[in-house]
Design a protein around this motif. Structure first.
Motif, short mmCIF file in Angstrom:
data_model
loop_
_atom_site.label_atom_id
_atom_site.label_comp_id
_atom_site.label_asym_id
_atom_site.label_seq_id
_atom_site.Cartn_x
_atom_site.Cartn_y
_atom_site.Cartn_z
N ILE A 1 0.83 -1.21 0.00
CA ILE A 1 0.00 0.00 0.00
C ILE A 1 0.86 1.26 0.00
O ILE A 1 0.63 2.20 -0.77
CB ILE A 1 -0.97 -0.01 1.20
N VAL A 2 1.86 1.28 0.85
CA VAL A 2 2.71 2.47 0.95
C VAL A 2 3.56 2.64 -0.31
O VAL A 2 3.81 3.77 -0.75
CB VAL A 2 3.56 2.42 2.23
N SER A 3 3.96 1.55 -0.93
CA SER A 3 4.69 1.66 -2.19
C SER A 3 3.80 2.26 -3.27
O SER A 3 4.27 3.04 -4.11
CB SER A 3 5.19 0.29 -2.63
N HIS A 4 2.53 1.91 -3.24
CA HIS A 4 1.58 2.53 -4.17
C HIS A 4 1.49 4.04 -3.90
O HIS A 4 1.46 4.83 -4.85
CB HIS A 4 0.21 1.87 -4.04
N PHE A 5 1.44 4.43 -2.64
CA PHE A 5 1.41 5.86 -2.31
C PHE A 5 2.69 6.57 -2.76
O PHE A 5 2.64 7.70 -3.23
CB PHE A 5 1.21 6.07 -0.81
N LEU A 6 3.83 5.91 -2.62
CA LEU A 6 5.09 6.50 -3.09
C LEU A 6 5.07 6.66 -4.62
O LEU A 6 5.58 7.64 -5.16
CB LEU A 6 6.28 5.66 -2.65
N HIS A 7 4.49 5.68 -5.30
CA HIS A 7 4.35 5.78 -6.76
C HIS A 7 3.45 6.96 -7.13
O HIS A 7 3.75 7.71 -8.06
CB HIS A 7 3.78 4.48 -7.31
N PHE B 1 2.31 12.64 -8.91
CA PHE B 1 1.48 13.80 -8.64
C PHE B 1 2.05 14.75 -7.58
O PHE B 1 1.57 15.87 -7.44
CB PHE B 1 0.07 13.37 -8.22
N GLY B 2 3.02 14.30 -6.81
CA GLY B 2 3.63 15.14 -5.79
C GLY B 2 2.72 15.47 -4.62
O GLY B 2 2.88 16.49 -3.97
N VAL B 3 1.78 14.58 -4.33
CA VAL B 3 0.83 14.82 -3.24
C VAL B 3 0.99 13.73 -2.19
O VAL B 3 1.06 12.55 -2.52
CB VAL B 3 -0.62 14.81 -3.78
N GLY B 4 1.04 14.14 -0.94
CA GLY B 4 1.11 13.17 0.15
C GLY B 4 2.28 13.45 1.07
O GLY B 4 3.14 14.28 0.77
N PRO B 5 2.32 12.75 2.16
CA PRO B 5 3.39 12.95 3.15
C PRO B 5 4.59 12.05 2.83
O PRO B 5 4.65 10.90 3.23
CB PRO B 5 2.73 12.54 4.45
#
Length: 165
Positions: free
Chosen positions: A25-31, A36-40
């Motif tokens: 899940i977190v790897s997907h968020f890093l992708h 998009f440059g959005v997220g912590p």
């Protein structure tokens, strides 16, 4: 002793599964961050590193041996790291419009950012509990083994002296 080995294997397997889910899940968020440059970013990298270490060590220590119980200080360290990752994930959920941390509505919506984030949050907490349980089991087994009497052949062995043989 066989029960403690079975419980240890169950805990290590649970650690492996939870860490793999969070890593995915977190790897997907890093992708997504890369595109998009959005997220912590810092929280995601920290959680990714902890979950990667957890996958590695839980996989290695899934192999049953007596020495796998001697890693209990590292189990406590990883448990604390998982609780910190959980706290970092919970802290971020307050900043986005996903509801409260205990509001689990919409978690089943396919592809939902909030649902995926809360799933990572939940599995990180479960992973922390598995690692802490593994720590407690390691402490119990280590101290139980150190207190059990050892059968000897009746001869007294001298310690810390030179052998006269």
């Amino acid at each position: 002793m066989i029960v403690s080995r079975m419980v240890s294997m169950f805990l290590r397997f649970g650690e492996l599964v939870c860490a793999a889910v969070v890593l995915g899940i977190v790897s997907h968020f890093l992708h997504q961050y890369d595109h998009f440059g959005v997220g912590p970013l810092g929280r995601e990298i920290y959680t990714c590193v902890i979950s990667s270490l957890s996958v590695l060590f839980s996989f290695l220590w899934l192999i049953p041996s007596t020495s796998s119980f001697l890693h209990y200080p590292f189990d406590l360290l990883l448990s604390a790291a998982w609780f910190a990752a959980f706290g970092a994930l919970v802290n971020w959920i307050d900043r986005v419009n996903c509801g409260g941390i205990w509001n689990w509505g919409g978690i089943t919506a396919r592809g939902s950012y909030c649902g995926q984030w809360k799933a990572a949050e939940a599995f990180s907490f479960i992973a922390a509990c598995f690692w802490f349980s593994s720590f407690l089991l390691g402490v119990y087994v280590y101290h139980k083994l150190s207190r059990d009497p050892v059968a000897t052949d009746g001869t007294r062995r001298r310690r810390w002296h030179r052998s006269r043989v």
